[in-house]
Write a protein that holds these residues in place. Sequence first.
Motif, PDB file in Angstrom:
ATOM      1  N   ASN A   7       0.823  -1.212   0.000  1.00 19.65           N
ATOM      2  CA  ASN A   7       0.000   0.000   0.000  1.00 19.65           C
ATOM      3  C   ASN A   7       0.857   1.262   0.000  1.00 19.65           C
ATOM      4  OD1 ASN A   7      -2.421  -1.421  -0.005  1.00 19.65           O
ATOM      5  ND2 ASN A   7      -2.516  -1.525   2.236  1.00 19.65           N
ATOM      6  N   ARG A   8       2.001   1.187   0.664  1.00 20.23           N
ATOM      7  CA  ARG A   8       2.874   2.368   0.769  1.00 20.23           C
ATOM      8  C   ARG A   8       3.542   2.704  -0.566  1.00 20.23           C
ATOM      9  NH1 ARG A   8       5.583   4.140   5.424  1.00 20.23           N
ATOM     10  NH2 ARG A   8       6.719   6.060   4.959  1.00 20.23           N
ATOM     11  N   ILE A   9       3.896   1.686  -1.339  1.00 17.24           N
ATOM     12  CA  ILE A   9       4.668   1.950  -2.554  1.00 17.24           C
ATOM     13  C   ILE A   9       3.814   1.934  -3.817  1.00 17.24           C
ATOM     14  CG2 ILE A   9       6.720   0.967  -1.492  1.00 17.24           C
ATOM     15  CD1 ILE A   9       6.396  -1.497  -3.247  1.00 17.24           C
ATOM     16  N   ARG A  10       2.583   1.491  -3.705  1.00 14.76           N
ATOM     17  CA  ARG A  10       1.724   1.367  -4.889  1.00 14.76           C
ATOM     18  C   ARG A  10       1.585   2.706  -5.613  1.00 14.76           C
ATOM     19  NH1 ARG A  10      -3.069  -0.978  -2.874  1.00 14.76           N
ATOM     20  NH2 ARG A  10      -2.346  -3.049  -3.522  1.00 14.76           N
ATOM     21  N   GLY A  11       1.821   2.686  -6.902  1.00 12.79           N
ATOM     22  CA  GLY A  11       1.620   3.875  -7.717  1.00 12.79           C
ATOM     23  C   GLY A  11       2.718   4.911  -7.628  1.00 12.79           C
ATOM     24  N   ALA A  12       3.835   4.606  -6.941  1.00 18.26           N
ATOM     25  CA  ALA A  12       4.940   5.577  -6.855  1.00 18.26           C
ATOM     26  C   ALA A  12       5.418   5.919  -8.262  1.00 18.26           C
ATOM     27  CB  ALA A  12       6.078   4.995  -6.027  1.00 18.26           C
ATOM     28  N   ALA A  81      15.961  -9.245 -11.531  1.00 18.41           N
ATOM     29  CA  ALA A  81      15.898  -7.967 -10.819  1.00 18.41           C
ATOM     30  C   ALA A  81      16.250  -6.800 -11.745  1.00 18.41           C
ATOM     31  CB  ALA A  81      16.835  -7.993  -9.616  1.00 18.41           C
ATOM     32  N   HIS A  82      17.327  -6.967 -12.516  1.00 15.91           N
ATOM     33  CA  HIS A  82      17.685  -5.929 -13.493  1.00 15.91           C
ATOM     34  C   HIS A  82      16.534  -5.694 -14.473  1.00 15.91           C
ATOM     35  CE1 HIS A  82      21.834  -7.590 -12.558  1.00 15.91           C
ATOM     36  NE2 HIS A  82      22.045  -6.291 -12.375  1.00 15.91           N
ATOM     37  N   ARG A  83      15.986  -6.785 -14.977  1.00 10.97           N
ATOM     38  CA  ARG A  83      14.935  -6.672 -15.996  1.00 10.97           C
ATOM     39  C   ARG A  83      13.672  -6.032 -15.427  1.00 10.97           C
ATOM     40  NH1 ARG A  83      16.825 -11.965 -17.106  1.00 10.97           N
ATOM     41  NH2 ARG A  83      14.953 -12.860 -16.126  1.00 10.97           N
ATOM     42  N   ALA A  84      13.331  -6.365 -14.174  1.00 13.60           N
ATOM     43  CA  ALA A  84      12.116  -5.810 -13.570  1.00 13.60           C
ATOM     44  C   ALA A  84      12.208  -4.291 -13.446  1.00 13.60           C
ATOM     45  CB  ALA A  84      11.877  -6.445 -12.198  1.00 13.60           C
ATOM     46  N   LEU A  85      13.359  -3.772 -13.072  1.00 10.40           N
ATOM     47  CA  LEU A  85      13.535  -2.323 -12.954  1.00 10.40           C
ATOM     48  C   LEU A  85      13.407  -1.655 -14.323  1.00 10.40           C
ATOM     49  CD1 LEU A  85      16.497  -2.286 -10.411  1.00 10.40           C
ATOM     50  CD2 LEU A  85      14.140  -1.565  -9.947  1.00 10.40           C
ATOM     51  N   ALA A  86      13.995  -2.268 -15.344  1.00  7.19           N
ATOM     52  CA  ALA A  86      13.890  -1.712 -16.696  1.00  7.19           C
ATOM     53  C   ALA A  86      12.449  -1.746 -17.190  1.00  7.19           C
ATOM     54  CB  ALA A  86      14.803  -2.482 -17.649  1.00  7.19           C
ATOM     55  N   GLU A  87      11.750  -2.825 -16.890  1.00  8.06           N
ATOM     56  CA  GLU A  87      10.356  -2.952 -17.321  1.00  8.06           C
ATOM     57  C   GLU A  87       9.456  -1.953 -16.588  1.00  8.06           C
ATOM     58  OE1 GLU A  87       9.646  -7.064 -16.587  1.00  8.06           O
ATOM     59  OE2 GLU A  87      10.896  -7.727 -18.272  1.00  8.06           O
ATOM     60  N   GLY A  92       6.190   3.300 -17.573  1.00  9.79           N
ATOM     61  CA  GLY A  92       5.784   4.679 -17.324  1.00  9.79           C
ATOM     62  C   GLY A  92       6.265   5.300 -16.033  1.00  9.79           C
ATOM     63  N   ALA A  93       6.793   4.502 -15.108  1.00  8.52           N
ATOM     64  CA  ALA A  93       7.342   5.082 -13.880  1.00  8.52           C
ATOM     65  C   ALA A  93       8.681   5.742 -14.206  1.00  8.52           C
ATOM     66  CB  ALA A  93       7.524   4.007 -12.814  1.00  8.52           C
ATOM     67  N   ALA A  94       9.017   6.787 -13.458  1.00  7.21           N
ATOM     68  CA  ALA A  94      10.297   7.465 -13.671  1.00  7.21           C
ATOM     69  C   ALA A  94      11.345   6.797 -12.797  1.00  7.21           C
ATOM     70  CB  ALA A  94      10.174   8.946 -13.334  1.00  7.21           C
ATOM     71  N   VAL A  95      12.058   5.827 -13.361  1.00  8.96           N
ATOM     72  CA  VAL A  95      13.067   5.070 -12.628  1.00  8.96           C
ATOM     73  C   VAL A  95      14.453   5.625 -12.947  1.00  8.96           C
ATOM     74  CG1 VAL A  95      14.124   2.800 -12.286  1.00  8.96           C
ATOM     75  CG2 VAL A  95      11.642   2.986 -12.646  1.00  8.96           C
ATOM     76  N   ARG A  96      15.211   5.888 -11.896  1.00 11.56           N
ATOM     77  CA  ARG A  96      16.605   6.290 -12.055  1.00 11.56           C
ATOM     78  C   ARG A  96      17.445   5.383 -11.176  1.00 11.56           C
ATOM     79  NH1 ARG A  96      14.230   8.325 -15.453  1.00 11.56           N
ATOM     80  NH2 ARG A  96      14.306  10.448 -16.262  1.00 11.56           N
ATOM     81  N   PRO A 240      11.280  -8.075  -8.528  1.00 13.51           N
ATOM     82  CA  PRO A 240      10.127  -8.099  -9.433  1.00 13.51           C
ATOM     83  C   PRO A 240       8.790  -7.931  -8.701  1.00 13.51           C
ATOM     84  CG  PRO A 240      11.683  -9.804 -10.058  1.00 13.51           C
ATOM     85  CD  PRO A 240      12.163  -9.250  -8.744  1.00 13.51           C
ATOM     86  N   GLU A 241       8.686  -8.460  -7.483  1.00 15.17           N
ATOM     87  CA  GLU A 241       7.447  -8.288  -6.717  1.00 15.17           C
ATOM     88  C   GLU A 241       7.258  -6.827  -6.322  1.00 15.17           C
ATOM     89  OE1 GLU A 241       7.804 -10.939  -3.432  1.00 15.17           O
ATOM     90  OE2 GLU A 241       7.335 -12.743  -4.617  1.00 15.17           O
ATOM     91  N   LEU A 242       8.335  -6.164  -5.911  1.00 21.09           N
ATOM     92  CA  LEU A 242       8.248  -4.745  -5.578  1.00 21.09           C
ATOM     93  C   LEU A 242       7.848  -3.926  -6.803  1.00 21.09           C
ATOM     94  CD1 LEU A 242      11.452  -4.300  -3.375  1.00 21.09           C
ATOM     95  CD2 LEU A 242       9.094  -3.983  -2.602  1.00 21.09           C
ATOM     96  N   CYS A 243       8.455  -4.219  -7.932  1.00 18.68           N
ATOM     97  CA  CYS A 243       8.137  -3.477  -9.157  1.00 18.68           C
ATOM     98  C   CYS A 243       6.701  -3.711  -9.576  1.00 18.68           C
ATOM     99  CB  CYS A 243       9.098  -3.885 -10.272  1.00 18.68           C
ATOM    100  SG  CYS A 243      10.810  -3.338 -10.004  1.00 18.68           S
ATOM    101  N   ALA A 244       6.208  -4.925  -9.408  1.00 19.24           N
ATOM    102  CA  ALA A 244       4.818  -5.215  -9.742  1.00 19.24           C
ATOM    103  C   ALA A 244       3.870  -4.450  -8.832  1.00 19.24           C
ATOM    104  CB  ALA A 244       4.549  -6.723  -9.636  1.00 19.24           C
ATOM    105  N   ALA A 245       4.219  -4.339  -7.551  1.00 18.67           N
ATOM    106  CA  ALA A 245       3.391  -3.600  -6.607  1.00 18.67           C
ATOM    107  C   ALA A 245       3.367  -2.106  -6.947  1.00 18.67           C
ATOM    108  CB  ALA A 245       3.903  -3.800  -5.183  1.00 18.67           C
ATOM    109  N   VAL A 246       4.518  -1.560  -7.312  1.00 20.78           N
ATOM    110  CA  VAL A 246       4.573  -0.148  -7.694  1.00 20.78           C
ATOM    111  C   VAL A 246       3.727   0.107  -8.935  1.00 20.78           C
ATOM    112  CG1 VAL A 246       6.079   1.667  -8.589  1.00 20.78           C
ATOM    113  CG2 VAL A 246       6.843   0.255  -6.673  1.00 20.78           C
ATOM    114  N   GLY A 247       3.828  -0.801  -9.879  1.00 23.83           N
ATOM    115  CA  GLY A 247       3.157  -0.595 -11.155  1.00 23.83           C
ATOM    116  C   GLY A 247       1.696  -0.992 -11.183  1.00 23.83           C
ATOM    117  N   ASN A 248       1.123  -1.310 -10.010  1.00 25.24           N
ATOM    118  CA  ASN A 248      -0.274  -1.737  -9.931  1.00 25.24           C
ATOM    119  C   ASN A 248      -1.063  -0.765  -9.051  1.00 25.24           C
ATOM    120  OD1 ASN A 248      -2.611  -3.263 -10.180  1.00 25.24           O
ATOM    121  ND2 ASN A 248      -2.049  -4.644  -8.496  1.00 25.24           N
ATOM    122  N   PRO A 249      -1.359   0.448  -9.557  1.00 19.55           N
ATOM    123  CA  PRO A 249      -2.015   1.480  -8.732  1.00 19.55           C
ATOM    124  C   PRO A 249      -3.423   1.091  -8.328  1.00 19.55           C
ATOM    125  CG  PRO A 249      -1.918   2.161 -11.024  1.00 19.55           C
ATOM    126  CD  PRO A 249      -1.133   0.891 -10.945  1.00 19.55           C
TER     127      PRO A 249
END
Length: 249
Positions: A7-12, A81-87, A92-96, A240-249
């Motif tokens: 819930n904290r990271i969703r949609g970041a 892990a590398h691929r999940a961040l790139a994906e 659409g997330a601004a990843v740096r 990948p689980e963290l990235c999926a949670a972020v990308g699932n608003p």
Amino acid sequence: MDAKLINRIRGARRIAVLTGAGISTASGIPDYRGPDGVWTRTPSAVNAFTLENFMADAAVRAEFWRSYAGHAAWRAEPNAAHRALAELDGAGAAVRVLTQNVDGLHQRAGLAARKVLELHGTMHTTRCTACPLRLPTSEVLARFDGDDLRCPDCGGILQLDVVLFGQRLDGDVLGHARNIAAASGLFLAIGSSLQVEPAASLCSVAVQSRATLVIVNRDPTPYDEDADFVLRDDIETVVPELCAAVGNP
């Protein structure tokens, strides 16, 4: 994964990611300080990564070049892990990514080079310490015969384009990294012991700017008490689980 974390990271939307050697171990690249790390198994090897020793002793330089001539990173491929961040960035997330690694795997996973700040340099280029010459490291290693390497133009000492102990980080790169950390809403520290400064202090920059700090690392770090969440899970699984949670608003 913990519902509170999701819930904290969703949609970041502004995500800064500090990565260390631990993110690349699943790609077959050993870390440095872990139980099977390069410096754990051979403590004397750290001497070759110290600027003073490197510049003063041809034998130390030869040992350094030998360690990179057969380095696993030349054969490594990006992992999940590398691929999940790139994906996540591609979605659409601004990843740096602010990486302590020199292996180039984030770029090979699909992140644009401009979105990856290599805090400690890159193993893919080599520079002369006495003149402006830069060369692909592959060309340099092609003529490595086990002895010290010298610049073909001026005879100066060649150094892999990485930051050695006792050498300052590029001020512009570090300043840019601090600005990214300060502007982030979510700061992920992945696979880093957070013992090497000033890179580790980017966690503090993010926290002071009220970003959510999530640390993913097998072992405790000096910044665990500052983190909102600390995960000891397998990096290739949890990122990948963290990235999926972020990308699932």
